[in-house]
Design an enzyme around this catalytic site. Structure first.
Site, PDB file in Angstrom:
ATOM      1  N   THR A  39       0.815  -1.211   0.000  1.00  0.00           N
ATOM      2  CA  THR A  39       0.000   0.000   0.000  1.00  0.00           C
ATOM      3  C   THR A  39       0.848   1.261   0.000  1.00  0.00           C
ATOM      4  O   THR A  39       1.965   1.287   0.531  1.00  0.00           O
ATOM      5  CB  THR A  39      -0.902   0.024   1.249  1.00  0.00           C
ATOM      6  N   TYR A  76      -1.675   0.604  10.146  1.00  0.00           N
ATOM      7  CA  TYR A  76      -1.868  -0.086   8.869  1.00  0.00           C
ATOM      8  C   TYR A  76      -0.628   0.047   7.994  1.00  0.00           C
ATOM      9  O   TYR A  76      -0.056  -0.944   7.522  1.00  0.00           O
ATOM     10  CB  TYR A  76      -3.100   0.464   8.147  1.00  0.00           C
TER      11      TYR A  76
END
Length: 336
Positions: free
Chosen positions: A117, A141
């Site tokens: 990501t 995250y």
């Protein structure tokens, strides 16, 4: 020979399985169905319900299905949730990826594609963001995925694994043929807006932050169509089968749209205004994230087909209509 797709009953994993099916590639889907749905995974793929962190399950899959490559999507992906429950993210994303890679080493699986990501960059100093930008994650995250990237790099160097890591930006849209899309509660802008546009949700769209240092005050994101993302993984698969090696690449279109520009795209597609309210910023949301995608276009010869915000919105809306039709009998039965 089979390709193992972890998270195969989820949003991106299901589109990956469709891309493999379209290419005539045998695949195995592994998913614990915590957020996915069995019906999303195409029937052509062998389906195993199980956890990606269960090394006994992995060993059995590798032995019985002749797995030679792994494409890893399974994990937790919500930034606000990661701030509230960081340990869950380090377990689901980092510890389980470690177990998966360890299982690959044990089984002799030496080709690996990791779906990472842009959150690993945190708040970048420059935009567009190139792959050599500093890794400065501002959320659990992003940090959990950055740790997983490092684990893969070190394991690859020690055990001869060829890999491609794709740092994707904001994935959106749905399969143009209507075979798959995002399910569950809306956690991203375009899905939430699509549900409002088709009447599944009656409330206004919530815009988080109207005072960012951007031209119109709303956050800017590089939205990449999920089918193009799947094709990037297909190109990565070809690379690890061919020249091999190890490479980390951004996956985005190299252009950004603000939240207000996305709202305007919904107006163009539907012909009606999308009602919205503007609230405070959310923690962990940078003002803008736009990919420098020069490297992926060269390294993988990736040529996206759906670089059009209106088309992304159109496929998202079409998918929500299909979901509404699918769910209608159950709603009628429950009196909703």
């Amino acid at each position: 020979m089979s390709v193992l797709v972890t998270g195969g009953a989820g949003y991106i994993g299901a589109h990956m399985l469709l891309a493999l099916e379209d290419a005539g590639e045998p695949a195995v889907a592994l998913d614990n169905l915590s957020t996915g749905a069995r019906w999303l995974a195409p029937e052509s793929a062998k389906f195993v319900e199980g956890d990606v962190g269960d090394e006994a399950v992995l060993a059995r899959i590798f032995a019985e299905q002749g797995v030679e490559e792994v494409i890893h999507f399974a994990g937790s992906i919500l930034v606000p949730e990661s701030i509230r429950h960081p340990l869950d993210y380090y377990t689901n994303n980092t510890a389980n990826t470690l177990r998966l890679i360890n299982a690959c080493v044990t089984a002799g699986v030496k080709r690996f594609i990791f779906s990472s990501t842009a959150s690993v960059y945190g708040t970048p100093e420059r935009t567009p963001i190139s792959e050599d930008a500093p890794i400065r994650s501002i959320t659990p995250y992003g940090a959990s995925m950055a740790m997983s990237e490092r684990i893969l790099e070190d394991a690859a160097a020690a055990h001869g694994i060829s890999f491609v890591t794709l740092r994707y930006f904001n994935v959106a849209g749905a399969d143009p043929q209507g075979r798959a899309g995002e399910i569950g509660k809306p956690t991203h802008l375009i899905k939430a807006a699509a549900q409002i546009a088709v009447g599944v949700r009656k409330e206004k769209l919530q815009i988080y932050g109207g005072d960012y240092p951007t031209p119109d005050g709303s956050a800017i994101r590089d939205f990449v169509h999920v089918s193009d993302l799947a094709q990037a993984h297909m190109a990565a698969l070809a690379r690890v089968r061919g020249k091999g090696g190890a490479i980390t690449l951004n996956c985005g279109y190299g252009r950004g749209y603000s939240v207000y520009e996305v709202v305007e795209a919904f107006r163009r597609v539907t012909g009606t205004d999308l009602p919205y309210d503007v609230g405070p910023r959310r923690a962990g949301d940078p003002p803008q994230l736009i990919a420098d995608n020069a490297a992926i276009r060269t390294a993988l010869d990736w040529r996206p087909r759906y670089d059009d915000i209106d088309f992304i919105v159109e496929t998202a809306i079409d998918w929500e209509r299909r979901l509404a039709e699918r769910d209608a009998p159950q709603r009628r039965k429950s009196g909703a």
